[in-house]
Structures are given as structure tokens and as C-alpha cells.
Write a protein that holds these residues in place. Sequence first.
Motif, mmCIF file in Angstrom:
data_model
loop_
_atom_site.group_PDB
_atom_site.id
_atom_site.type_symbol
_atom_site.label_atom_id
_atom_site.label_comp_id
_atom_site.label_asym_id
_atom_site.label_seq_id
_atom_site.Cartn_x
_atom_site.Cartn_y
_atom_site.Cartn_z
ATOM 1 N N MET A 163 6.814 -9.099 21.299
ATOM 2 C CA MET A 163 7.346 -7.852 20.753
ATOM 3 C C MET A 163 6.559 -6.710 21.385
ATOM 4 O O MET A 163 5.342 -6.786 21.503
ATOM 5 C CB MET A 163 7.165 -7.839 19.234
ATOM 6 N N THR A 164 7.235 -5.654 21.829
ATOM 7 C CA THR A 164 6.541 -4.572 22.509
ATOM 8 C C THR A 164 5.504 -3.933 21.594
ATOM 9 O O THR A 164 5.711 -3.816 20.383
ATOM 10 C CB THR A 164 7.524 -3.490 22.984
ATOM 11 N N HIS A 165 4.400 -3.528 22.186
ATOM 12 C CA HIS A 165 3.293 -2.986 21.401
ATOM 13 C C HIS A 165 3.697 -1.709 20.662
ATOM 14 O O HIS A 165 3.308 -1.501 19.511
ATOM 15 C CB HIS A 165 2.099 -2.704 22.310
ATOM 16 N N ARG A 166 4.469 -0.857 21.318
ATOM 17 C CA ARG A 166 4.887 0.397 20.683
ATOM 18 C C ARG A 166 5.738 0.118 19.450
ATOM 19 O O ARG A 166 5.523 0.722 18.385
ATOM 20 C CB ARG A 166 5.665 1.264 21.667
ATOM 21 N N THR A 167 6.694 -0.806 19.589
ATOM 22 C CA THR A 167 7.556 -1.150 18.453
ATOM 23 C C THR A 167 6.740 -1.765 17.326
ATOM 24 O O THR A 167 6.911 -1.426 16.149
ATOM 25 C CB THR A 167 8.648 -2.135 18.890
ATOM 26 N N PHE A 168 5.834 -2.676 17.697
ATOM 27 C CA PHE A 168 5.010 -3.327 16.673
ATOM 28 C C PHE A 168 4.174 -2.307 15.917
ATOM 29 O O PHE A 168 4.094 -2.353 14.685
ATOM 30 C CB PHE A 168 4.096 -4.374 17.311
ATOM 31 N N GLN A 169 3.530 -1.394 16.634
ATOM 32 C CA GLN A 169 2.662 -0.431 15.972
ATOM 33 C C GLN A 169 3.440 0.499 15.045
ATOM 34 O O GLN A 169 2.936 0.895 13.987
ATOM 35 C CB GLN A 169 1.884 0.392 17.010
ATOM 36 N N LEU A 170 4.652 0.852 15.430
ATOM 37 C CA LEU A 170 5.473 1.706 14.571
ATOM 38 C C LEU A 170 5.685 1.043 13.215
ATOM 39 O O LEU A 170 5.416 1.646 12.162
ATOM 40 C CB LEU A 170 6.820 1.986 15.239
ATOM 41 N N TYR A 171 6.129 -0.215 13.231
ATOM 42 C CA TYR A 171 6.404 -0.920 11.981
ATOM 43 C C TYR A 171 5.121 -1.414 11.308
ATOM 44 O O TYR A 171 5.088 -1.594 10.086
ATOM 45 C CB TYR A 171 7.375 -2.067 12.228
ATOM 46 N N ASN A 172 4.100 -1.631 12.095
ATOM 47 C CA ASN A 172 2.797 -1.990 11.542
ATOM 48 C C ASN A 172 2.277 -0.871 10.645
ATOM 49 O O ASN A 172 1.857 -1.112 9.502
ATOM 50 C CB ASN A 172 1.812 -2.250 12.690
ATOM 51 N N VAL A 173 2.343 0.357 11.128
ATOM 52 C CA VAL A 173 1.868 1.510 10.355
ATOM 53 C C VAL A 173 2.769 1.746 9.138
ATOM 54 O O VAL A 173 2.284 1.975 8.023
ATOM 55 C CB VAL A 173 1.808 2.768 11.229
ATOM 56 N N LEU A 174 4.083 1.671 9.344
ATOM 57 C CA LEU A 174 5.010 1.865 8.225
ATOM 58 C C LEU A 174 4.788 0.809 7.144
ATOM 59 O O LEU A 174 4.743 1.119 5.949
ATOM 60 C CB LEU A 174 6.460 1.805 8.717
ATOM 61 N N GLY A 175 4.654 -0.437 7.573
ATOM 62 C CA GLY A 175 4.432 -1.520 6.623
ATOM 63 C C GLY A 175 3.133 -1.338 5.851
ATOM 64 O O GLY A 175 3.088 -1.560 4.634
ATOM 65 N N ALA A 176 2.079 -0.933 6.551
ATOM 66 C CA ALA A 176 0.796 -0.713 5.891
ATOM 67 C C ALA A 176 0.894 0.411 4.866
ATOM 68 O O ALA A 176 0.355 0.306 3.761
ATOM 69 C CB ALA A 176 -0.281 -0.394 6.931
ATOM 70 N N LEU A 177 1.566 1.493 5.228
ATOM 71 C CA LEU A 177 1.726 2.619 4.301
ATOM 72 C C LEU A 177 2.467 2.193 3.039
ATOM 73 O O LEU A 177 2.036 2.496 1.917
ATOM 74 C CB LEU A 177 2.471 3.764 4.992
ATOM 75 N N PHE A 178 3.595 1.490 3.204
ATOM 76 C CA PHE A 178 4.372 1.035 2.052
ATOM 77 C C PHE A 178 3.557 0.077 1.193
ATOM 78 O O PHE A 178 3.541 0.178 -0.044
ATOM 79 C CB PHE A 178 5.669 0.361 2.505
ATOM 80 N N TRP A 179 2.893 -0.864 1.847
ATOM 81 C CA TRP A 179 2.146 -1.907 1.135
ATOM 82 C C TRP A 179 0.975 -1.322 0.348
ATOM 83 O O TRP A 179 0.873 -1.520 -0.869
ATOM 84 C CB TRP A 179 1.646 -2.952 2.140
ATOM 85 N N ILE A 180 0.111 -0.604 1.038
ATOM 86 C CA ILE A 180 -1.086 -0.066 0.402
ATOM 87 C C ILE A 180 -0.738 0.969 -0.667
ATOM 88 O O ILE A 180 -1.198 0.881 -1.818
ATOM 89 C CB ILE A 180 -2.024 0.568 1.450
ATOM 90 N N LEU A 181 0.087 1.948 -0.297
ATOM 91 C CA LEU A 181 0.392 3.026 -1.234
ATOM 92 C C LEU A 181 1.145 2.522 -2.472
ATOM 93 O O LEU A 181 0.821 2.908 -3.603
ATOM 94 C CB LEU A 181 1.204 4.126 -0.536
ATOM 95 N N SER A 182 2.152 1.656 -2.255
ATOM 96 C CA SER A 182 2.957 1.198 -3.394
ATOM 97 C C SER A 182 2.116 0.403 -4.391
ATOM 98 O O SER A 182 2.216 0.608 -5.602
ATOM 99 C CB SER A 182 4.143 0.363 -2.910
ATOM 100 N N LEU A 183 1.257 -0.488 -3.901
ATOM 101 C CA LEU A 183 0.490 -1.339 -4.813
ATOM 102 C C LEU A 183 -0.708 -0.622 -5.425
ATOM 103 O O LEU A 183 -0.980 -0.764 -6.624
ATOM 104 C CB LEU A 183 0.041 -2.602 -4.081
ATOM 105 N N VAL A 184 -1.431 0.153 -4.624
ATOM 106 C CA VAL A 184 -2.583 0.870 -5.169
ATOM 107 C C VAL A 184 -2.134 1.924 -6.183
ATOM 108 O O VAL A 184 -2.705 2.048 -7.271
ATOM 109 C CB VAL A 184 -3.412 1.526 -4.045
ATOM 110 N N LEU A 185 -1.084 2.681 -5.833
ATOM 111 C CA LEU A 185 -0.592 3.701 -6.761
ATOM 112 C C LEU A 185 0.044 3.086 -8.004
ATOM 113 O O LEU A 185 -0.078 3.629 -9.108
ATOM 114 C CB LEU A 185 0.403 4.619 -6.048
ATOM 115 N N SER A 186 0.728 1.947 -7.831
ATOM 116 C CA SER A 186 1.290 1.249 -8.998
ATOM 117 C C SER A 186 0.170 0.808 -9.929
ATOM 118 O O SER A 186 0.267 0.929 -11.157
ATOM 119 C CB SER A 186 2.112 0.040 -8.554
ATOM 120 N N GLY A 187 -0.907 0.278 -9.346
ATOM 121 C CA GLY A 187 -2.055 -0.105 -10.156
ATOM 122 C C GLY A 187 -2.697 1.092 -10.828
ATOM 123 O O GLY A 187 -3.133 1.009 -11.978
ATOM 124 N N TYR A 188 -2.737 2.209 -10.110
ATOM 125 C CA TYR A 188 -3.345 3.426 -10.647
ATOM 126 C C TYR A 188 -2.594 3.917 -11.881
ATOM 127 O O TYR A 188 -3.207 4.314 -12.880
ATOM 128 C CB TYR A 188 -3.345 4.501 -9.564
#
Length: 215
Positions: free
Chosen positions: A147-172
Motif C-alpha cells: 500500500m502506498t506510503h502516502r495513502t497509508f499515512q492519510l488513513y493512519n492519521v485519520l484512524g488514530a484521531l478517531f480511535w484516540i479521541l472517541s475512546l478517551v473523550l467517551s471515557g472522560y
Amino acid sequence: MDLMQLLDMVLHVDKMLGQVIANYGTMVYVVLFAIVFCETAFVIFPFLPGDSLLFIAGAFCATGAMNPWLLVALLLIASISGNTINYWIGSLIGHKVMERDYRWIDKNALKKTHEFYEKHGGKTVVLARFVPIVRTFAPFVAGFSEMTHRTFQLYNVLGALFWILSLVLSGYFFGNIPFIQKNLNTIVLIGVGAAVIPLLLGALWKLFRRVASKA
């Protein structure tokens, strides 16, 4: 603390987070960073706590035990950099496999996997963040499938944002509600199912249209 106690703390840090904060203070940020980084960077650590750890960490932020903004920033760095390293490991192994002729590896299957990730890999990288074990292997397979690095990094960052923010804020906001604490894993799976099912239905509809057009 002996080795067995340390191992027990790491494996059950989501249940012992209050004790870790009480005993080690600000070192808890280092512990959480290391766990999230290792779970996302190396395929040998899929057993480390993920979703529950983020949720409970958010709940402790609500009590003032941790700084939520510092926690979110560190966990974003850990998850994005971890996935990136996992991707490069997969990419390195994938290139070596493609350069040599192994009877036990189907190169055509590897090419098809690469094509799949080019078309649908972004969805896989994002949704895998919410699925234990799959979360650890998805970036490795993305690199292995070229998978191209540019494509991976785009979804890597998006996935991290959704994952971290949704769960940490839900816990908060909701982490101190007993019903949610007891049913966290079920709630996460329902959320992932709500995201995945429409994608599966869409794929089945496309397949049905192809079959119908050929008939």
C-alpha cells in the motif's frame, strides 16, 4: 517490583490504572505511551490492552488525575508512529518475499492483496483501530501488500484521531457510569459493527450487480 509483577501490571494496566497513578505519578504517561506504541508497532504484542485502556484513562482524566490534552497528544504520537513502524516492517518483509521465489508463497495472491488495499485499504486501516488483534496486524499487512506510503499515512492519521479521541473523550464524559464500565467491550463492538455492516452491504450489492450484468 519483580518481573512477574511488572508483567501483570502491563497486561492489566487498564484495571490497575488508579494504582499506577498513585504509585508512579506522572510516569503513567510513559507507561500508557509505551503500551499503545508497542501494541500498534509490533505484531508480537496484540494481547496488550487497547480500547479499555483508552476509555479508562479518559475516565481518570475526568477526575483530574491526568491532563486530557497531554494524554491525547502523547497517545496520538504513539499510535501514529507505532503504525508507521509496523507498516515499514511489513513493507521490508514484503519486498524480500517478492524478490525471491518461495514455493510456499503465492505471489499472485500478494498482488491481489495489494490491489485490495489500494482500493479498500484505507477503510481497513481506519476500522481496524477499533478491533483488538486486527489493529496490530492491519498496518503490517498494509506494508506487506505494498500500500502506498502516502495513502497509508492519510488513513493512519485519520484512524488514530478517531480511535484516540472517541475512546478517551467517551471515557472522560461517561467513564464513571457503572453500566458503561461493565459493558465497554460490547459497546465498542456494536460501534464497529455499525460502521462495517454498511460497507459489507455495499460490497455485496456491487457483487450482485456484476453477476446480474454477466447473466
